[in-house]
Design an enzyme around this catalytic site. Structure first.
Site, PDB file in Angstrom:
ATOM      1  NE  ARG A  76      -2.083  -7.215 -10.752  1.00 23.44           N
ATOM      2  CZ  ARG A  76      -2.415  -8.066 -11.726  1.00 23.44           C
ATOM      3  NH1 ARG A  76      -1.925  -9.289 -11.722  1.00 23.44           N
ATOM      4  NH2 ARG A  76      -3.235  -7.685 -12.699  1.00 23.44           N
ATOM      5  CB  VAL A 115      -5.599 -13.750 -16.266  1.00 25.29           C
ATOM      6  CG1 VAL A 115      -5.668 -14.700 -17.458  1.00 25.29           C
ATOM      7  CG2 VAL A 115      -4.808 -12.508 -16.623  1.00 25.29           C
ATOM      8  CB  CYS A 166       0.396  -6.103 -18.962  1.00 24.47           C
ATOM      9  SG  CYS A 166      -0.774  -7.384 -18.472  1.00 24.47           S
ATOM     10  NE  ARG A 215      -9.967 -14.155  -6.545  1.00 22.58           N
ATOM     11  CZ  ARG A 215     -10.701 -13.212  -7.078  1.00 22.58           C
ATOM     12  NH1 ARG A 215     -11.386 -12.385  -6.322  1.00 22.58           N
ATOM     13  NH2 ARG A 215     -10.747 -13.066  -8.386  1.00 22.58           N
ATOM     14  CB  THR A 265       4.702 -14.421 -15.240  1.00 24.19           C
ATOM     15  OG1 THR A 265       3.803 -13.772 -16.149  1.00 24.19           O
ATOM     16  CG2 THR A 265       4.487 -15.911 -15.306  1.00 24.19           C
ATOM     17  CG  ASP A 324      -6.379 -18.592  -6.204  1.00 22.35           C
ATOM     18  OD1 ASP A 324      -6.386 -17.870  -7.216  1.00 22.35           O
ATOM     19  OD2 ASP A 324      -5.606 -18.399  -5.237  1.00 22.35           O
TER      20      ASP A 324
END
Length: 429
Positions: A330, A15, A259, A39, A84, A34
């Site tokens: 994920r 995102v 999601c 990364r 989240t 970050d």
């Protein structure tokens, strides 16, 4: 950028990075923060592991990559885009978001605005994050700084619906903040913005978007469970029903990712907090969460009919990411298939050219086998229809079968059924 704000983005994943790159096309540098030092090093070198941003776009963006929270003080408009997830009991895990709030709060100045993009249940921004921001900054929300919420709508792997081309829902704690937040996003989102009436409305809107999709897929999966018992091909039924103008084009399958398989639990958690026991939403979640085990069980049943199952039986699983043509694994439900097959004592080998083998092993303890090292199997499960798999089609799948073996499980129903070779038994959800 006509809004005149200096942007920081906290969290450079699926995102945050596209958001930072979009704002980074302006003349003012964007602070790209970050906590993952590896990364940051990769991005400085132009390496983008999520494949969500093209190398040329990354190179052209005016981004200041950093792991140092003090650099956030260079900005006055902070966008928090951290994960989240849910925990092992399917309850919201707000730790990444609250940690980000502590990081930002420690660097806040008077006049700053903090906007959260992470998926949450209604109330999190103002009830959970604001107190942390105030504590860490020593400032008061309202007189000194304000907050907003603008839910992310990033669809990994989607080259059409991008950050800039999806209508952005925005909100702020007061009318002036709402106006500024809307103007900031409107400067880069060509599809325009929808200004929600409140932060809680925007939070609720986000969490129901994927809940609706989850329930529609759950209906398709339940239909697949029924039609399988009736010996009817579900995809044939959907093709016929789909000729009606208002029939929604959903299909059965595994529901993973960060999601659709996660967001409904945020809503049901909040519903239970206020004394409501959600039924339909959780029923859909149960159906979708059990689909991987069902695929494995049907595979074993068909192996038994074909000659039995032993400790020497081997199944090849193609694909481990949560959807096709992305490296994102994920919350993948393919591993539910693998775990259930292991429970039956079946040898399982998994291959996926898009997933990082080391990352998969670190996260799930699952070993990925390079395709060229795959051994011949009694059955092949095409779990994720990557484009490179479909391009090779039946020759790829049957080439993995042992001599005389002929069981192929096409989870998403993407192989050409009319081209099925003789001697092959095809089953699909």
């Amino acid at each position: 950028m006509s809004h005149g704000r200096r942007i920081s983005v906290i969290g450079l994943g699926y995102v945050g990075l596209p958001v930072a790159v979009a704002f980074g096309r302006g003349t003012d540098p964007v602070i790209a923060f970050d906590i993952d030092e590896s990364r940051i090093r990769e991005l400085i070198q132009g390496i983008e592991r999520t494949e969500e941003v093209a190398p040329e776009d990354l190179k052209a963006s005016n981004l200041v990559y950093t792991c140092d929270p003090k650099d956030l003080r260079q900005a006055d408009f902070h966008i928090v885009a951290v994960p989240t997830p849910i925990d092992a009991t399917n309850r919201p895990d707000l730790r990444p978001m609250l940690s980000a709030a502590r990081t930002v709060g420690g660097q806040l100045k008077k006049g700053d605005i903090v906007v959260f993009e992470s998926t949450v249940y209604p109330g999190v921004t103002e009830e959970e994050c604001v107190p942390i921001l105030e504590k860490e900054s020593g400032l008061a929300c309202g007189p000194d700084f304000t907050v907003g919420y603008s839910p992310e709508r990033i669809n990994p792997g989607d080259k059409v619906h991008r950050f800039e081309t999806i209508t952005k829902v925005t909100s702020g704690q007061d009318e002036e903040t709402s106006r500024i937040v809307g103007d900031v996003y409107a400067s880069v989102v060509t599809a325009g913005v929808h200004r929600a009436s409140s932060i809680r409305v925007a939070e609720a809107a986000k969490v129901i978007e994927n809940t609706q999709r989850d329930l529609n897929i759950a209906l398709m999966n339940e239909l697949a469970l029924i039609f399988d018992r009736l010996d009817i091909d579900t995809h044939d039924v959907l093709a016929a029903a789909g000729t009606k103008w208002n029939f929604l084009p959903f299909t059965p399958g595994l529901v993973g990712g960060h999601c659709i398989g996660v967001d409904p639990y945020y809503l049901t958690f909040r519903a239970e907090q206020v004394g409501y026991n959600p039924e339909v939403i959780l029923a859909g979640r149960r159906i979708n969460d059990n689909m991987g085990a069902w695929v494995a069980q049907e595979t074993v049943k068909r192996l038994m009919k074909a000659g039995g199952v032993s400790s020497q039986s081997r199944v090849a699983v193609l694909g481990v990411t949560f959807k096709e043509d992305v490296p994102d694994f994920r919350n993948t439900k393919v591993l539910d298939i693998v775990d259930e097959l292991n429970e039956f004592g079946v040898q399982v080998q998994v291959c996926d050219p898009h997933a990082d083998p080391e990352a998969v092993e670190e996260e799930y303890g699952a070993h990925l086998t390079p395709f060229e090292q795959m051994e011949k199997a009694d059955a092949v499960i095409l779990a994720v229809p990557h484009a490179d798999y479909l391009a090779q089609g039946w020759s790829l799948v049957t080439g993995l079968l042992k001599p005389g073996a002929g069981l192929v499980i096409d989870v998403r129903g993407r192989l050409d059924r009319a081209a099925k070779p003789d001697g092959v038994t095809l089953w699909r959800i």
